[in-house]
Write a protein that holds these residues in place. Structure first.
Motif, short mmCIF file in Angstrom:
data_model
loop_
_atom_site.label_atom_id
_atom_site.label_comp_id
_atom_site.label_asym_id
_atom_site.label_seq_id
_atom_site.Cartn_x
_atom_site.Cartn_y
_atom_site.Cartn_z
N ALA A 154 120.58 137.41 113.90
CA ALA A 154 119.66 136.41 114.11
C ALA A 154 120.23 135.43 115.44
O ALA A 154 119.64 134.88 116.44
N ILE A 155 121.61 135.29 115.57
CA ILE A 155 122.26 134.75 116.60
C ILE A 155 121.98 135.47 117.79
O ILE A 155 121.44 134.81 118.82
N ALA A 156 122.19 136.59 117.94
CA ALA A 156 122.03 137.36 118.99
C ALA A 156 120.70 137.41 119.47
O ALA A 156 120.30 137.30 120.94
N ASP A 157 119.80 137.23 118.57
CA ASP A 157 118.05 137.46 119.05
C ASP A 157 117.86 136.11 119.51
O ASP A 157 117.22 136.01 120.55
N ALA A 158 118.54 135.02 118.98
CA ALA A 158 118.03 133.52 119.64
C ALA A 158 118.71 133.52 120.86
O ALA A 158 117.97 132.98 121.94
N LYS A 159 119.84 133.88 121.16
CA LYS A 159 120.44 133.85 122.50
C LYS A 159 119.78 134.68 123.67
O LYS A 159 119.76 134.20 124.67
N ALA A 160 119.21 135.54 123.16
CA ALA A 160 118.30 136.53 123.98
C ALA A 160 117.12 136.19 124.53
O ALA A 160 116.45 136.25 125.29
N ALA A 161 116.65 134.81 123.90
CA ALA A 161 115.55 134.23 124.15
C ALA A 161 115.64 133.66 125.76
O ALA A 161 114.57 133.47 126.30
N GLY A 162 116.71 133.44 126.13
CA GLY A 162 117.00 133.13 127.59
C GLY A 162 116.88 131.50 127.83
O GLY A 162 117.51 131.16 128.91
N ASP A 163 116.19 130.83 127.16
CA ASP A 163 116.01 129.38 127.30
C ASP A 163 116.64 128.61 126.23
O ASP A 163 116.41 129.15 125.01
N ALA A 164 117.46 127.61 126.65
CA ALA A 164 118.33 126.97 125.55
C ALA A 164 117.54 126.19 124.45
O ALA A 164 117.92 126.29 123.47
N LYS A 165 116.19 125.60 124.86
CA LYS A 165 115.68 125.09 123.80
C LYS A 165 114.78 126.08 123.13
O LYS A 165 114.76 125.94 121.43
N LYS A 166 114.62 127.41 123.27
CA LYS A 166 113.91 128.37 122.68
C LYS A 166 114.99 128.77 121.64
O LYS A 166 114.88 129.14 120.37
N THR A 167 116.19 128.99 122.09
CA THR A 167 117.28 129.58 121.11
C THR A 167 117.55 128.48 120.16
O THR A 167 117.83 128.87 119.13
N ALA A 168 117.56 127.20 120.54
CA ALA A 168 117.95 126.24 119.38
C ALA A 168 116.73 126.19 118.48
O ALA A 168 116.89 126.08 117.35
N ASP A 169 115.65 126.53 118.77
CA ASP A 169 114.46 126.44 117.73
C ASP A 169 114.53 127.53 117.04
O ASP A 169 114.19 127.49 115.70
N LEU A 170 114.97 128.64 117.49
CA LEU A 170 115.18 130.09 116.51
C LEU A 170 116.27 129.56 115.84
O LEU A 170 116.17 130.27 114.71
N LEU A 171 117.21 129.27 115.96
CA LEU A 171 118.42 129.07 115.19
C LEU A 171 118.19 127.99 114.07
O LEU A 171 118.62 128.19 113.05
N ALA A 172 117.29 126.99 114.47
CA ALA A 172 117.03 126.04 113.43
C ALA A 172 116.23 126.63 112.39
O ALA A 172 116.46 126.35 111.13
N LYS A 173 115.44 127.51 112.78
CA LYS A 173 114.66 128.50 111.82
C LYS A 173 115.67 129.22 110.96
O LYS A 173 115.43 129.30 109.56
#
Length: 327
Positions: free
Chosen positions: A282-301
């Motif tokens: 989950a952490i790796a997939d979120a970081k792979a989003a490339g955009d810090a805001k998208k990463t934060a949104d994915l990690l919040a979920k």
């Protein structure tokens, strides 16, 4: 026993496609079936009211030299009434197991485990005489699949072999009048040296073919590995992991931490490892989003899914890092 170690090495080397890909497994159903498999067969006996909605323990039982599965069906007959499936593979030649037999045994196990609804924390192996040797080698080479071994009048495990299955409990039976007794006793000593959880029962008057009590005690030992209170927690935690409800799964495992069964605790550790692996992904997939805001949104979920598990802290740390980077 002929070239047993080589046989299992060959079986492990086979790609999945080579292990019966063209074969259509028989349908999962209750009752007894005799199922042809290559030049041999196996007997599969499931509870009459079999339901794929339930998780069943399974006992693989291996006959001795000169025997056939039919002669051993009664050994664990009581297990079927307690929610176990029985699987008894036959060697091609009743006198023993060769390389091809061992390859088929692995394929049969794969077929049954894929077809039926099996509790992967209760995949037990037992056997008599030569079948006991099969038990030892299967557990040595496939500790991730076969979770406990109960050989009778036939055990051959070196200290090096034992180190490969330190989380696989064993209960060895070999009576004082069994011609394999000295070998079994030495194997148990080597298993203990390696740090294995092993019990040895050696009634002085039991011969190579022991009384029915031997099999009764083996099954009682299998049942004791996962007591009823632990069984529900383990099965529930695995189901929650499959549903990606990692926080609830972690909460179930915390309750398991107080269990008296060391085996159940060790199986719980494997489920916890699945949660950790899911968190890492989950952490790796979120970081792979490339955009810090998208990463934060994915990690919040992800934080919601992992809340209550030990992995939650890592998700939160990654989330805080992503939030800081998005400002």
């Amino acid at each position: 026993m002929r070239a047993l170690s080589l046989a299992l090495a060959l079986a492990l080397a086979l790609p999945a496609a080579a292990q019966g890909a063209a074969r259509k497994p028989p349908p999962a159903k209750g009752g007894r079936q005799k199922i042809e498999f290559g030049p041999s067969y196996y007997i599969l006996d499931a509870p009459g009211k079999y339901s794929p909605a339930q998780k069943y323990g399974i006992i693989f039982m291996f006959h001795g030299s000169g025997g056939r599965p039919e002669s051993y069906e009664s050994n664990y007959a009581a297990a079927k009434n307690k929610g176990y499936i029985l699987c008894l593979p036959a060697s091609k030649d009743p006198q023993g197991y060769d390389d091809e037999d061992m390859k088929r045994i692995v394929e049969i196990a794969n077929e049954v485990l894929a077809t039926y609804s099996i509790d992967r924390d209760r995949v037990y192996v037992s056997g008599h005489s030569a079948g006991g040797f099969v038990t030892c080698h299967l557990c040595t080479d496939h500790p991730e699949t076969f979770t406990a071994g109960a050989p009778v009048s036939g055990c051959l495990i070196s200290e090096d072999m034992a180190r490969k299955m330190l989380k696989t409990p064993f209960r060895v039976v070999s009576g004082g009048k069994d011609f394999n007794h000295a070998q079994s006793k030495k194997s148990v000593e080597d298993m203990k040296k390696a740090g294995m959880d092993v019990t040895f029962d050696e009634p002085p008057d039991w011969p190579h073919n022991p009384p029915a009590e031997a099999w009764k005690q083996q099954f009682e030992w299998m049942e004791s590995l996962v007591p009823a209170d632990c069984l529900g927690l383990l099965q529930g935690a695995r189901a929650l992991v499959e549903a990606k409800q990692y926080g609830k799964a972690g909460a179930a495992l915390k309750k398991l931490a107080g269990a008296k069964s060391a085996y159940a605790k060790s199986r719980g550790e494997l489920v916890a490892k699945l949660i950790d692996e899911a968190a890492d992904k989950a952490i790796a997939d979120a970081k792979a989003a490339g955009d810090a805001k998208k990463t934060a949104d994915l990690l919040a979920k992800a934080k919601t899914r992992f809340a209550g598990s030990e992995a939650e802290a890592r998700i939160v740390a990654a989330l805080e890092e992503a939030k800081a980077a998005s400002k």
